[in-house]
Design a protein around this motif. Structure first.
Motif, PDB file in Angstrom:
ATOM      1  N   GLU A   1       0.822  -1.206   0.000  1.00 59.68           N
ATOM      2  CA  GLU A   1       0.000   0.000   0.000  1.00 59.68           C
ATOM      3  C   GLU A   1       0.856   1.257   0.000  1.00 59.68           C
ATOM      4  O   GLU A   1       0.347   2.366  -0.165  1.00 59.68           O
ATOM      5  CB  GLU A   1      -0.911  -0.004   1.231  1.00 59.68           C
ATOM      6  N   LYS A   2       2.167   1.060   0.156  1.00 58.13           N
ATOM      7  CA  LYS A   2       3.091   2.185   0.207  1.00 58.13           C
ATOM      8  C   LYS A   2       4.429   1.737  -0.354  1.00 58.13           C
ATOM      9  O   LYS A   2       4.895   0.624  -0.062  1.00 58.13           O
ATOM     10  CB  LYS A   2       3.257   2.660   1.657  1.00 58.13           C
ATOM     11  N   LEU A   3       5.039   2.585  -1.164  1.00 62.25           N
ATOM     12  CA  LEU A   3       6.356   2.320  -1.720  1.00 62.25           C
ATOM     13  C   LEU A   3       7.354   3.280  -1.081  1.00 62.25           C
ATOM     14  O   LEU A   3       7.190   4.500  -1.162  1.00 62.25           O
ATOM     15  CB  LEU A   3       6.357   2.518  -3.243  1.00 62.25           C
ATOM     16  N   ILE A   4       8.366   2.743  -0.437  1.00 58.16           N
ATOM     17  CA  ILE A   4       9.375   3.551   0.239  1.00 58.16           C
ATOM     18  C   ILE A   4      10.676   3.437  -0.548  1.00 58.16           C
ATOM     19  O   ILE A   4      11.247   2.351  -0.679  1.00 58.16           O
ATOM     20  CB  ILE A   4       9.576   3.098   1.693  1.00 58.16           C
ATOM     21  N   PHE A   5      11.119   4.565  -1.079  1.00 52.52           N
ATOM     22  CA  PHE A   5      12.315   4.606  -1.917  1.00 52.52           C
ATOM     23  C   PHE A   5      13.510   5.075  -1.091  1.00 52.52           C
ATOM     24  O   PHE A   5      13.444   6.112  -0.418  1.00 52.52           O
ATOM     25  CB  PHE A   5      12.105   5.566  -3.096  1.00 52.52           C
ATOM     26  N   LEU A   6      14.606   4.338  -1.170  1.00 53.02           N
ATOM     27  CA  LEU A   6      15.797   4.649  -0.386  1.00 53.02           C
ATOM     28  C   LEU A   6      16.973   4.910  -1.317  1.00 53.02           C
ATOM     29  O   LEU A   6      17.304   4.080  -2.170  1.00 53.02           O
ATOM     30  CB  LEU A   6      16.145   3.469   0.536  1.00 53.02           C
ATOM     31  N   PRO A   7      17.645   6.063  -1.167  1.00 54.48           N
ATOM     32  CA  PRO A   7      18.783   6.379  -2.036  1.00 54.48           C
ATOM     33  C   PRO A   7      20.053   5.683  -1.572  1.00 54.48           C
ATOM     34  O   PRO A   7      20.080   5.014  -0.524  1.00 54.48           O
ATOM     35  CB  PRO A   7      18.902   7.897  -1.895  1.00 54.48           C
ATOM     36  N   GLY A   8      21.117   5.877  -2.334  1.00 53.84           N
ATOM     37  CA  GLY A   8      22.418   5.374  -1.937  1.00 53.84           C
ATOM     38  C   GLY A   8      23.144   6.373  -1.063  1.00 53.84           C
ATOM     39  O   GLY A   8      22.524   7.202  -0.385  1.00 53.84           O
ATOM     40  N   ALA A   9      24.477   6.310  -1.092  1.00 55.93           N
ATOM     41  CA  ALA A   9      25.274   7.156  -0.207  1.00 55.93           C
ATOM     42  C   ALA A   9      25.141   8.634  -0.520  1.00 55.93           C
ATOM     43  O   ALA A   9      25.451   9.477   0.320  1.00 55.93           O
ATOM     44  CB  ALA A   9      26.746   6.738  -0.277  1.00 55.93           C
ATOM     45  N   GLY A  10      24.682   8.982  -1.713  1.00 51.62           N
ATOM     46  CA  GLY A  10      24.446  10.393  -2.021  1.00 51.62           C
ATOM     47  C   GLY A  10      23.336  10.987  -1.181  1.00 51.62           C
ATOM     48  O   GLY A  10      23.291  12.200  -0.970  1.00 51.62           O
ATOM     49  N   GLY A  11      22.428  10.130  -0.708  1.00 52.19           N
ATOM     50  CA  GLY A  11      21.380  10.546   0.212  1.00 52.19           C
ATOM     51  C   GLY A  11      20.281  11.383  -0.371  1.00 52.19           C
ATOM     52  O   GLY A  11      19.435  11.900   0.359  1.00 52.19           O
ATOM     53  N   ASN A  12      20.238  11.541  -1.698  1.00 54.59           N
ATOM     54  CA  ASN A  12      19.293  12.463  -2.325  1.00 54.59           C
ATOM     55  C   ASN A  12      17.934  11.802  -2.539  1.00 54.59           C
ATOM     56  O   ASN A  12      17.834  10.810  -3.264  1.00 54.59           O
ATOM     57  CB  ASN A  12      19.852  12.931  -3.670  1.00 54.59           C
ATOM     58  N   PRO A  13      16.876  12.339  -1.945  1.00 49.07           N
ATOM     59  CA  PRO A  13      15.547  11.735  -2.121  1.00 49.07           C
ATOM     60  C   PRO A  13      15.049  11.793  -3.560  1.00 49.07           C
ATOM     61  O   PRO A  13      14.142  11.043  -3.936  1.00 49.07           O
ATOM     62  CB  PRO A  13      14.652  12.563  -1.192  1.00 49.07           C
ATOM     63  N   ALA A  14      15.641  12.676  -4.384  1.00 49.34           N
ATOM     64  CA  ALA A  14      15.211  12.794  -5.777  1.00 49.34           C
ATOM     65  C   ALA A  14      15.794  11.701  -6.671  1.00 49.34           C
ATOM     66  O   ALA A  14      15.398  11.591  -7.839  1.00 49.34           O
ATOM     67  CB  ALA A  14      15.606  14.165  -6.326  1.00 49.34           C
ATOM     68  N   PHE A  15      16.700  10.886  -6.139  1.00 51.11           N
ATOM     69  CA  PHE A  15      17.337   9.867  -6.979  1.00 51.11           C
ATOM     70  C   PHE A  15      16.307   8.957  -7.646  1.00 51.11           C
ATOM     71  O   PHE A  15      16.399   8.629  -8.827  1.00 51.11           O
ATOM     72  CB  PHE A  15      18.314   9.023  -6.154  1.00 51.11           C
ATOM     73  N   TRP A  16      15.306   8.540  -6.875  1.00 53.39           N
ATOM     74  CA  TRP A  16      14.309   7.598  -7.379  1.00 53.39           C
ATOM     75  C   TRP A  16      13.114   8.290  -8.032  1.00 53.39           C
ATOM     76  O   TRP A  16      12.186   7.613  -8.492  1.00 53.39           O
ATOM     77  CB  TRP A  16      13.810   6.699  -6.254  1.00 53.39           C
ATOM     78  N   GLN A  17      13.098   9.619  -8.082  1.00 52.49           N
ATOM     79  CA  GLN A  17      11.920  10.331  -8.591  1.00 52.49           C
ATOM     80  C   GLN A  17      11.556   9.916 -10.018  1.00 52.49           C
ATOM     81  O   GLN A  17      10.372   9.677 -10.314  1.00 52.49           O
ATOM     82  CB  GLN A  17      12.140  11.835  -8.525  1.00 52.49           C
ATOM     83  N   PRO A  18      12.523   9.824 -10.953  1.00 52.95           N
ATOM     84  CA  PRO A  18      12.132   9.443 -12.321  1.00 52.95           C
ATOM     85  C   PRO A  18      11.441   8.081 -12.388  1.00 52.95           C
ATOM     86  O   PRO A  18      10.432   7.926 -13.088  1.00 52.95           O
ATOM     87  CB  PRO A  18      13.468   9.435 -13.073  1.00 52.95           C
ATOM     88  N   ALA A  19      11.961   7.102 -11.670  1.00 52.28           N
ATOM     89  CA  ALA A  19      11.338   5.775 -11.682  1.00 52.28           C
ATOM     90  C   ALA A  19       9.987   5.803 -10.991  1.00 52.28           C
ATOM     91  O   ALA A  19       9.013   5.193 -11.465  1.00 52.28           O
ATOM     92  CB  ALA A  19      12.259   4.760 -11.009  1.00 52.28           C
ATOM     93  N   SER A  20       9.896   6.516  -9.871  1.00 50.23           N
ATOM     94  CA  SER A  20       8.621   6.626  -9.156  1.00 50.23           C
ATOM     95  C   SER A  20       7.547   7.225 -10.054  1.00 50.23           C
ATOM     96  O   SER A  20       6.400   6.754 -10.080  1.00 50.23           O
ATOM     97  CB  SER A  20       8.801   7.480  -7.900  1.00 50.23           C
ATOM     98  N   ASP A  21       7.912   8.249 -10.805  1.00 47.49           N
ATOM     99  CA  ASP A  21       6.952   8.921 -11.687  1.00 47.49           C
ATOM    100  C   ASP A  21       6.442   7.996 -12.788  1.00 47.49           C
ATOM    101  O   ASP A  21       5.323   8.182 -13.291  1.00 47.49           O
ATOM    102  CB  ASP A  21       7.588  10.159 -12.319  1.00 47.49           C
ATOM    103  N   LEU A  22       7.249   7.030 -13.169  1.00 42.29           N
ATOM    104  CA  LEU A  22       6.879   6.134 -14.268  1.00 42.29           C
ATOM    105  C   LEU A  22       6.108   4.895 -13.811  1.00 42.29           C
ATOM    106  O   LEU A  22       5.563   4.172 -14.650  1.00 42.29           O
ATOM    107  CB  LEU A  22       8.141   5.693 -15.025  1.00 42.29           C
ATOM    108  N   LEU A  23       6.078   4.643 -12.519  1.00 40.09           N
ATOM    109  CA  LEU A  23       5.393   3.452 -12.025  1.00 40.09           C
ATOM    110  C   LEU A  23       3.885   3.594 -12.142  1.00 40.09           C
ATOM    111  O   LEU A  23       3.311   4.639 -11.832  1.00 40.09           O
ATOM    112  CB  LEU A  23       5.759   3.191 -10.561  1.00 40.09           C
ATOM    113  N   ALA A  24       3.239   2.511 -12.555  1.00 39.03           N
ATOM    114  CA  ALA A  24       1.776   2.490 -12.644  1.00 39.03           C
ATOM    115  C   ALA A  24       1.146   2.045 -11.335  1.00 39.03           C
ATOM    116  O   ALA A  24      -0.053   2.254 -11.135  1.00 39.03           O
ATOM    117  CB  ALA A  24       1.346   1.547 -13.772  1.00 39.03           C
ATOM    118  N   HIS A  25       1.921   1.454 -10.460  1.00 37.09           N
ATOM    119  CA  HIS A  25       1.371   0.923  -9.203  1.00 37.09           C
ATOM    120  C   HIS A  25       0.692   2.034  -8.401  1.00 37.09           C
ATOM    121  O   HIS A  25       1.232   3.139  -8.279  1.00 37.09           O
ATOM    122  CB  HIS A  25       2.473   0.282  -8.366  1.00 37.09           C
TER     123      HIS A  25
END
Length: 224
Positions: free
Chosen positions: A5-29
């Protein structure tokens, strides 16, 4: 296995929450999204209460308030594994991209990135560089469908690392993206997102022994 019911995206050592934004935006889930950043690692202000890996795990555990999938990059994969071990009742799926996952990579020709990373990012907490842990035995106890995504051009976490994790997780699929480097989850989001979508809606795609090799991103519509 329930649907997240919730997708939690975790970045690498860069720590940037925007790292996963492109993939999150493309997900249909349809699940809710939570893109976490690591305090003190970059764009997120430091938190004096976080003094080690346990502090990052606590941040994730605070967000696991319903059935959740953890989708993690590199160092974030270690955090995801630790969180899943703490809350196996609510972590429905794992997606781990180019991570150590908490296993020893010394014999797998993995590039040691820590010294250069600290030199380029001197404000990053020193404990990141000093952190060592072997989660191999603990990983074998997890019964969470796990998607492992690797790139065959990654020297920091070579495909051999993904293969080792694939042999440890009880339910896992390993996808190898041709030409993918350590940043593939961000740079090749259009290739990664469909894999994640398929994983999140299938409880059977984590059957042991499955290894898929993807075509280059430029030919992603014709998978081999």
């Amino acid at each position: 296995m329930s649907t997240p019911e919730k997708l939690i995206f975790l970045p690498g050592a860069g720590g940037n929450p925007a790292f996963w934004q492109p993939a999150s935006d493309l997900l249909a889930h349809p699940a809710a999204r939570c893109l976490l950043g690591w305090p003190g690692f970059g764009v997120v202000p430091a938190d004096p209460g976080i003094e080690g890996m346990d502090g990052l795990v606590a941040l994730v555990l605070d967000q696991i308030d319903r059935p959740c999938a953890l989708i993690a990059q590199s160092m974030g994969g270690v955090v995801a594994v630790l969180a899943a071990l703490k809350r196996p009742d609510l972590v429905t799926h794992l997606v781990l991209a180019v991570t150590s996952g908490g296993v020893d990579m010394a014999d797998l020709r993995a590039e040691d990135w820590r010294g250069a990373f600290l030199a380029a990012n001197p404000t990053v907490p020193r404990w990141l560089i000093d952190y060592r842990s072997d989660l191999s035995d603990a990983i074998k106890t997890l019964r969470v469908p796990t998607l492992l995504v690797w790139g065959d051009a990654d020297t920091i976490s070579p495909v051999a690392v993904g293969a080792r994790l694939h042999g440890m997780f009880a339910e896992s699929t390993l996808h190898v993206v041709a030409g993918g480097g350590h940043d593939l989850a961000n740079r090749l989001a259009a290739t990664i997102a469909p894999l994640v979508d398929a994983h999140l809606v299938s409880a059977n795609n984590g059957a042991p022994g499955v290894v898929n090799r993807e075509c280059p991103a430029s030919a992603a519509s014709t998978r081999g």
